[in-house]
Design an enzyme around this catalytic site. Structure first.
Site, PDB file in Angstrom:
ATOM      1  N   SER A  95      15.379  21.376 -15.706  1.00  0.00           N
ATOM      2  CA  SER A  95      14.199  22.170 -16.021  1.00  0.00           C
ATOM      3  C   SER A  95      14.644  23.450 -16.713  1.00  0.00           C
ATOM      4  O   SER A  95      15.700  23.996 -16.400  1.00  0.00           O
ATOM      5  CB  SER A  95      13.459  22.509 -14.723  1.00  0.00           C
ATOM      6  OG  SER A  95      12.682  23.681 -14.893  1.00  0.00           O
ATOM      7  N   HIS A 101       0.835  -1.222   0.000  1.00  0.00           N
ATOM      8  CA  HIS A 101       0.000   0.000   0.000  1.00  0.00           C
ATOM      9  C   HIS A 101       0.862   1.262   0.000  1.00  0.00           C
ATOM     10  O   HIS A 101       0.428   2.304   0.494  1.00  0.00           O
ATOM     11  CB  HIS A 101      -0.939   0.040   1.224  1.00  0.00           C
ATOM     12  CG  HIS A 101      -1.684  -1.233   1.458  1.00  0.00           C
ATOM     13  ND1 HIS A 101      -2.945  -1.474   0.972  1.00  0.00           N
ATOM     14  CD2 HIS A 101      -1.330  -2.369   2.127  1.00  0.00           C
ATOM     15  CE1 HIS A 101      -3.351  -2.679   1.334  1.00  0.00           C
ATOM     16  NE2 HIS A 101      -2.387  -3.254   2.032  1.00  0.00           N
ATOM     17  N   LYS A 156      16.382  21.472 -10.574  1.00  0.00           N
ATOM     18  CA  LYS A 156      15.721  20.204 -10.888  1.00  0.00           C
ATOM     19  C   LYS A 156      16.634  19.179 -11.538  1.00  0.00           C
ATOM     20  O   LYS A 156      17.484  19.498 -12.358  1.00  0.00           O
ATOM     21  CB  LYS A 156      14.526  20.433 -11.824  1.00  0.00           C
ATOM     22  CG  LYS A 156      13.360  21.170 -11.208  1.00  0.00           C
ATOM     23  CD  LYS A 156      12.736  20.473  -9.991  1.00  0.00           C
ATOM     24  CE  LYS A 156      11.988  19.218 -10.343  1.00  0.00           C
ATOM     25  NZ  LYS A 156      10.742  19.476 -11.059  1.00  0.00           N
ATOM     26  N   GLU A 170      10.320   8.077 -16.492  1.00  0.00           N
ATOM     27  CA  GLU A 170       8.934   8.473 -16.787  1.00  0.00           C
ATOM     28  C   GLU A 170       8.539   8.021 -18.197  1.00  0.00           C
ATOM     29  O   GLU A 170       7.411   7.586 -18.430  1.00  0.00           O
ATOM     30  CB  GLU A 170       8.775   9.986 -16.651  1.00  0.00           C
ATOM     31  CG  GLU A 170       8.856  10.443 -15.198  1.00  0.00           C
ATOM     32  CD  GLU A 170       9.018  11.948 -15.067  1.00  0.00           C
ATOM     33  OE1 GLU A 170       8.343  12.538 -14.240  1.00  0.00           O
ATOM     34  OE2 GLU A 170       9.840  12.538 -15.795  1.00  0.00           O
TER      35      GLU A 170
END
Ligand code: ARG
Length: 469
Positions: A281, A160, A287, A294
């Site tokens: 970024s 979970h 970043k 992804e």
């Protein structure tokens, strides 16, 4: 530009409209099957020679033409420049006409593009299945090397997405190794179903010539021949079997990607991705984004999309061939490219990633991941598990209320809380201790993990040996 060859036309008073020709043409994508089409056509020419349809001269001329097209295919853009044929099969035959003259008129004797397209895809796909299997082996190797870099590291295991029980880092990676080994096996099973010769089935009713299909199968390295000509024309199961296997591998990749996106985030903080696979970024200077992972996660949707696309295309089609089935190739090609690139990307991410073992272990020590170890220890001493579970639950509640971590309890405090927690149990407040009890095969006990690592390495060596280069 030469006149495009049409493999039909006698029955038509008028030609097709320009729009229909454009709409139905598949050459710009099915030219990927060129090498397979040439190889299959050579085997078919041999078969026609054996049944006396071609004489030696005609066979020689056709063979030389196919050879020449094969050489020309090294420069595919040049070969395709100006070609206006409907599909790759027509293109090859037009070229054979150009190079072999009259003999070429016999090359398509009794052959249908319905069986030819099945043959070409099978020849092409079995090679790509092997390339995909190699990609899986490379990834397994990188995961095993990652395990070897941190053989004793302890990390929190989650259910979970809440910290559940501590596990060894190699144990976690071996979970993915098991998934990818199943993917490899699935592809191997699919390969067996792909590797059946369809040629000699005609359009749907079988060949009108006494072809020795076993001999053709032998020549093209197929394990066996198909047993029903109608099934051959109608069947794309073998493509969907591959798309299913590829979707499953992509799904496993997406879960690995998601884990590592989380683990390398500031919030988890115990994994670091290499600069080589992360991006910055355009606005926020600080970043370091996990774009490679992804994209791996995102491309799973694309591979599965290919599977459902063909599935829906095939649903309800009347037997046998229908032109709808031409829609199998773009999803198949895209899925093959995507899964192979994603496997390679994941391999590169795994090779460059590092772990921060101290942070991972601290996370495993914090969240009462040892609670189960304590309850089980009580049970081993004869205390009923349910009662032990309740007792440890109360200890956890008290700790949470007091903001006290497991390792902050002394043996005396534990005993004071409940006499059942005798001195011998206090050591279990460190997750490494409880782990030692989990030595049943498949568990995270250090001995069991050592054996599983060795077994996985041995099976990888066998998999490599069984995957043709
Ligand atoms: N381009 C076609 C396909 O991929 C080849 C088979 C064409 N057969 C036909 N009867 N029109 O399905």
């Amino acid at each position: 530009m030469s006149e495009p060859l049409k493999l039909w036309g006698g029955r038509f008073a008028d030609g097709p409209s320009a729009l229909f020709e454009r709409y139905s043409r598949s050459l710009h994508f099915d030219s990927r099957l060129l090498a397979a089409d040439i190889r299959g056509s050579k085997a078919f020419a041999n078969a026609l020679l054996r049944v006396g349809i071609l004489n030696d001269d005609e066979h020689r001329a056709i063979f030389a033409a196919l050879q020449k097209i094969d050489q020309e295919s090294a420069d595919l853009p040049a070969l395709l420049a100006g070609a206006m044929e409907e599909d790759v099969h027509s293109l090859v035959i037009r070229k054979v006409h150009e190079y072999a003259g009259k003999a070429a008129e016999k090359i398509h004797t009794g052959r249908s593009r319905n069986e030819q397209v099945s043959l070409d895809v099978r020849l092409w796909l079995r090679e790509e299945i092997d390339n995909t299997r190699h990609g899986i082996c490379d990834l397994l190797e990188a995961l095993l090397a990652f395990a070897d870099r941190y053989p004793d590291a302890v990390i929190p295991g989650y259910t979970h997405l809440r910290r559940a029980q501590a596990v060894l880092w190699p144990h976690y990676l071996l979970a993915y190794c098991d998934m990818f080994r199943r993917d490899w096996q699935r592809l191997t099973e699919v390969r067996a179903r792909v590797n059946v010769l369809p040629l000699g089935s005609g359009a749907l009713a079988g060949s009108g010539f006494p072809l020795d299909r076993d001999q053709i199968a032998h020549e093209l390295e197929f394990d066996s021949v198909t047993t029903n000509s109608m099934d051959v024309s109608a069947d794309r199961d073998f493509v969907m079997d591959f798309l299913h296997a590829a979707s499953m591998a992509a799904l496993h990749l997406s879960r690995l990607a998601e884990d590592w996106i989380l683990y390398s985030s500031d919030e988890f903080g115990w994994m670091e991705l290499s600069d080589a696979v992360t991006s910055g970024s355009s606005l926020m200077p600080q970043k370091k984004n996990p774009d490679s992972l992804e994209l791996i996660r995102g491309k799973c949707g694309r591979v599965h999309g290919s599977y459902s696309s063909l599935f829906v295309t095939m649903k309800g089609l009347p037997l046998t061939y229908n032109r709808d089935m031409q829609e199998d190739k773009e999803p198949l090609f895209d899925a093959v490219d995507t899964i192979q690139h994603s496997l390679a990307m994941a391999t590169e991410v795994a090779k460059g990633a590092t772990l921060r073992p101290a942070i991972a272990e601290a996370a495993a020590e914090e969240g009462w991941l040892v609670a189960t170890d304590l309850a089980e220890a009580l049970a081993r001493e004869g205390f009923p598990f349910h009662a032990g579970h309740q007792l440890v639950g109360r200890l956890v509640l008290e700790s949470v209320q007091k903001g006290k971590k497991p390792t902050e309890w002394t043996a005396d405090e534990l005993k004071a809380f409940a006499p059942e927690f005798h001195d011998g149990l206090a050591r279990l407040l460190h997750p490494r201790e409880g782990m030692k009890t989990r030595e049943a095969p498949g568990g995270t006990g250090p001995g069991a993990v050592g054996k599983a690592l060795a077994a996985t390495k041995a099976s990888l060596a066998i998999m490599r040996n069984q995957t043709p280069i």
